[in-house]
Design an enzyme around this catalytic site. Sequence first.
Site, PDB file in Angstrom:
ATOM      1  N   ASN A   1     -46.991  28.697 -22.760  1.00  0.00           N
ATOM      2  CA  ASN A   1     -47.526  28.233 -24.040  1.00  0.00           C
ATOM      3  C   ASN A   1     -46.995  29.084 -25.182  1.00  0.00           C
ATOM      4  OD1 ASN A   1     -49.211  26.922 -25.988  1.00  0.00           O
ATOM      5  ND2 ASN A   1     -50.632  28.631 -25.835  1.00  0.00           N
TER       6      ASN A   1
ATOM      7  N   LYS B   1     -57.375  23.755 -12.669  1.00  0.00           N
ATOM      8  CA  LYS B   1     -56.695  25.045 -12.738  1.00  0.00           C
ATOM      9  C   LYS B   1     -57.767  26.108 -12.940  1.00  0.00           C
ATOM     10  CE  LYS B   1     -53.368  27.797 -15.323  1.00  0.00           C
ATOM     11  NZ  LYS B   1     -54.231  28.783 -15.975  1.00  0.00           N
TER      12      LYS B   1
ATOM     13  N   ALA C   1     -48.331  32.654 -17.111  1.00  0.00           N
ATOM     14  CA  ALA C   1     -48.522  33.728 -18.103  1.00  0.00           C
ATOM     15  C   ALA C   1     -47.350  34.711 -18.117  1.00  0.00           C
ATOM     16  CB  ALA C   1     -49.809  34.506 -17.868  1.00  0.00           C
ATOM     17  N   GLY C   2     -46.977  35.116 -19.326  1.00  0.00           N
ATOM     18  CA  GLY C   2     -45.984  36.174 -19.500  1.00  0.00           C
ATOM     19  C   GLY C   2     -44.589  35.711 -19.854  1.00  0.00           C
TER      20      GLY C   2
END
Length: 303
Positions: A238, A129, A216-217
């Site tokens: 996460n 990644k 993300a977000g």
Amino acid sequence: MISTPVFSHKFAISLINEIFVAKKALEAYFISSAPLLEVLKYLVVFLIIGKYKDFKQTKDALDSSGAQMITVAIKRTNVGQNNNQKNLLDFINPIDYKILPNTAGCYSAKDAIRVSLLAKELLNDNLVKLEVLADENTLLPNEEETFIAAKELVDLGFSVMVYTTDNIKLAKELEEIGCDAVMPLASPIGTGQGIVNSVNIKKIIKNANIPIIIDAGIGTASDATIAMEIGCDAVLLNSAIAMSDNPILMAEAMKYAVISGRKAFEAKRMKLSNAAIASSNKKTAATSWFGKIVEYSQRSINT
């Protein structure tokens, strides 16, 4: 044309030393991976390791989430590099999860390539990644350095899953140079704002012939549902779990959110309308049992 980077002798020695320290501790843990698309067939959610109270809470959250892939920052997470620290792999079984190394903490293509090479030696796997950040304040992707690193890693034989912005043109270019998955952000890392530019994300999905994964977000379960409902193949998250009041419960919520979002996408939503539409038409109402009762009552009154 992007040329192959020339690594200095000092860099080569440094890389070899890092590999030598960690590789033996990892050999007993890792197995070779299935091809990325085979993994994604069954993928529910990616989970990043970080911000949890301890490794036990990490494991409990993983078990509750239904995640099938775990991504770890090679520069930050001990997976064998330091024998004096607790090892994540003492708490989870890599046979149960696909371990995805990432280049978090890299701010240049050169550094990201170095970490990717290290990860390949540690895990005996070409899957990575890719993250190349612009700065420590925004944690947004550096588009130029990301593209350079992605192109080089693909040329080196890596299977690249790349963290990027919601730039529609860049997302397509990353696919065209050979990336196996494009991972646009929903909003900046750790903000929990959900998808702030759904128009661009939808266009990226529409244009793509490879998996699109929100990275993300995500802030709560409904954000994950929306991502899957508009056609994303998976979500990576996460903070939404680790920073909630009850990470184990939130992890479970994410599992069902992703499943429901995917099912809604497959079922296809009803068409939107500016006008109200009755649930049943007049003909249906007249022939229904209730309609017949009303009709009989009216006849009785009239007679």
